[in-house]
Scaffold this active site. Structure first.
Site, PDB file in Angstrom:
ATOM      1  N   SER A 267       8.653 -12.792  13.897  1.00 40.34           N
ATOM      2  CA  SER A 267       7.816 -11.763  13.282  1.00 40.34           C
ATOM      3  C   SER A 267       6.319 -12.118  13.417  1.00 40.34           C
ATOM      4  O   SER A 267       5.483 -11.227  13.602  1.00 40.34           O
ATOM      5  CB  SER A 267       8.237 -11.639  11.825  1.00 40.34           C
TER       6      SER A 267
ATOM      7  N   GLU B 152      -0.172 -13.939   0.691  1.00 38.60           N
ATOM      8  CA  GLU B 152      -0.332 -12.518   0.373  1.00 38.60           C
ATOM      9  C   GLU B 152       0.589 -12.158  -0.794  1.00 38.60           C
ATOM     10  O   GLU B 152       1.791 -12.429  -0.748  1.00 38.60           O
ATOM     11  CB  GLU B 152       0.011 -11.626   1.569  1.00 38.60           C
TER      12      GLU B 152
HETATM   13  P1  0O2 Z   1       6.842  -7.272   7.842  1.00 40.84           P
HETATM   14  O1  0O2 Z   1       7.901  -7.086   8.865  1.00 40.84           O
HETATM   15  O2  0O2 Z   1       7.204  -6.708   6.518  1.00 40.84           O
HETATM   16  O3  0O2 Z   1       6.377  -8.681   7.704  1.00 40.84           O
HETATM   17  P2  0O2 Z   1      -4.312  -7.390   7.802  1.00 40.84           P
HETATM   18  O4  0O2 Z   1      -4.628  -8.170   9.041  1.00 40.84           O
HETATM   19  O5  0O2 Z   1      -3.802  -8.277   6.711  1.00 40.84           O
HETATM   20  O6  0O2 Z   1      -5.415  -6.502   7.350  1.00 40.84           O
HETATM   21  P3  0O2 Z   1      -1.701  -6.265   7.746  1.00 40.84           P
HETATM   22  O7  0O2 Z   1      -0.977  -7.568   7.876  1.00 40.84           O
HETATM   23  O8  0O2 Z   1      -1.043  -5.082   8.406  1.00 40.84           O
HETATM   24  O9  0O2 Z   1      -3.173  -6.382   8.264  1.00 40.84           O
HETATM   25  O10 0O2 Z   1      -1.940  -6.035   6.212  1.00 40.84           O
HETATM   26  P4  0O2 Z   1      -1.185  -5.198   5.151  1.00 40.84           P
HETATM   27  O11 0O2 Z   1      -1.535  -3.782   5.277  1.00 40.84           O
HETATM   28  O12 0O2 Z   1      -1.527  -5.905   3.874  1.00 40.84           O
HETATM   29  O13 0O2 Z   1       0.382  -5.338   5.494  1.00 40.84           O
HETATM   30  C1  0O2 Z   1       1.050  -6.526   5.250  1.00 40.84           C
HETATM   31  C2  0O2 Z   1       2.505  -6.273   4.939  1.00 40.84           C
HETATM   32  O14 0O2 Z   1       2.627  -5.202   3.978  1.00 40.84           O
HETATM   33  C3  0O2 Z   1       3.328  -5.794   6.111  1.00 40.84           C
HETATM   34  O15 0O2 Z   1       3.706  -6.877   6.911  1.00 40.84           O
HETATM   35  C4  0O2 Z   1       4.521  -5.162   5.364  1.00 40.84           C
HETATM   36  O16 0O2 Z   1       5.373  -6.134   4.812  1.00 40.84           O
HETATM   37  C5  0O2 Z   1       3.808  -4.445   4.232  1.00 40.84           C
HETATM   38  N1  0O2 Z   1       3.456  -3.103   4.683  1.00 40.84           N
HETATM   39  C6  0O2 Z   1       2.248  -2.664   5.068  1.00 40.84           C
HETATM   40  N2  0O2 Z   1       2.294  -1.375   5.412  1.00 40.84           N
HETATM   41  C7  0O2 Z   1       3.566  -0.968   5.255  1.00 40.84           C
HETATM   42  C8  0O2 Z   1       4.243   0.290   5.421  1.00 40.84           C
HETATM   43  O17 0O2 Z   1       3.674   1.307   5.819  1.00 40.84           O
HETATM   44  N3  0O2 Z   1       5.589   0.310   5.134  1.00 40.84           N
HETATM   45  C9  0O2 Z   1       6.257  -0.795   4.678  1.00 40.84           C
HETATM   46  N4  0O2 Z   1       7.551  -0.665   4.428  1.00 40.84           N
HETATM   47  N5  0O2 Z   1       5.644  -1.983   4.530  1.00 40.84           N
HETATM   48  C10 0O2 Z   1       4.325  -2.076   4.792  1.00 40.84           C
HETATM   49  P5  0O2 Z   1       4.137  -6.650   8.428  1.00 40.84           P
HETATM   50  O18 0O2 Z   1       3.906  -7.931   9.143  1.00 40.84           O
HETATM   51  O19 0O2 Z   1       3.430  -5.456   8.982  1.00 40.84           O
HETATM   52  O20 0O2 Z   1       5.646  -6.351   8.357  1.00 40.84           O
END
Ligand code: 0O2
Length: 239
Positions: free
Chosen positions: A63, A153
């Site tokens: 991931s 986080e």
């Molecule tokens: P996974 O597979 O869950 O680990 P940044 O560089 O921090 O600004 P980031 O990492 O996209 O960018 O920050 P953000 O928005 O804080 O998102 C971090 C995590 O929040 C995501 O990790 C998801 O776990 C969750 N998340 C964010 N947006 C969504 C969404 O639209 N739907 C769902 N279900 N979860 C969300 P990952 O690595 O993207 O995914």
């Protein structure tokens, strides 16, 4: 205090991956314990539990690599530390939206946690309908010869928001981000229902609290009245 990247350089001869995962695991333990203590203290003082449950996880290597690629970064340990903010993740699930802001306030005032960024997807939900409150914090990890600031986080959301996000996450991965239009629309409708449900549950809970407080006040008044009339009887002042 040093950043995790410097720590990696200092440990160059050793296995960097293991070192870095050790730091993130330690940071998770620290934050988890802090949150449990905050929750216990709150329960002790207010007889109320703002956290329903706590989930912790370390992002899998697959991931991490996927996210680096998605964001256009070269795959390296330095980039992973610099650009992936949610390698160590804690999720706090609450009953009510008001608990989310209460907890965020409590976390923000912890003197040894540094709040690096906040994303309030409750006030500004994502296009998909995603709602959650994200805090990026750094926690000092005290090693035998140094202190390393490590990012964690913290995602805070209600049970209903978590239910929605889990299903949406499954669908997102199932369709690799290209879900059919009707599914995305239905999900957005469900996100609206989640908001309505959260609001209703909060106002219902407030109404219950008010009833309990009134009942308590009546009971206290009754006891006070009984005490006074007992005293007046003893003095022969009652009718
Ligand atoms: P996974 O597979 O869950 O680990 P940044 O560089 O921090 O600004 P980031 O990492 O996209 O960018 O920050 P953000 O928005 O804080 O998102 C971090 C995590 O929040 C995501 O990790 C998801 O776990 C969750 N998340 C964010 N947006 C969504 C969404 O639209 N739907 C769902 N279900 N979860 C969300 P990952 O690595 O993207 O995914």
């Amino acid at each position: 205090m040093q950043e995790a990247i410097e720590a990696i350089r200092n440990y160059e001869d050793v296995d960097s991956w293991k070192t870095i995962m050790f730091l993130y695991n330690s940071a998770l333990k620290e934050v988890n314990t802090k949150l449990e203590i905050l929750n216990d203290e709150f329960k002790h003082v207010h007889r109320y539990n703002p956290i329903e449950h706590i989930k912790t996880r370390i992002k899998t290597p697959a991931s991490i690599v996927k996210k680096l690629k998605r964001n256009g970064y070269e795959i390296s340990i330095e980039n992973m530390i610099k650009y992936i903010n949610d390698i160590a993740g804690v999720r706090l699930i609450c009953s009510f939206t008001s608990d989310i802001y209460r907890l965020a306030g409590m976390i923000g005032t912890q003197s040894d946690l540094k709040v690096l960024a906040i994303k309030d997807y409750i006030k500004s939900p994502k296009e998909s309908g995603y709602k959650s409150y994200h805090m990026l914090v750094s926690v000092p990890i005290f090693l035998s010869d140094s202190v390393v600031d490590t990012k964690v986080e913290i995602q805070i959301r209600t049970i209903a928001m978590d239910f929605w996000a889990s299903l949406e996450h499954k669908i997102y991965y199932k369709f690799e981000g290209n879900a059919p239009g009707y599914i995305s629309r239905d999900l957005r409708d469900c996100a609206d229902m989640v908001s309505v449900l959260d609001e209703k549950m909060l106002s219902l809970n407030n109404a219950i609290q008010e009833c309990l407080e009134q009942e308590e006040a009546r009971r206290e008044y009754g006891e006070h009245f009984r005490e006074i009339s007992g005293d007046t009887t003893k003095l022969g002042l009652s009718n």
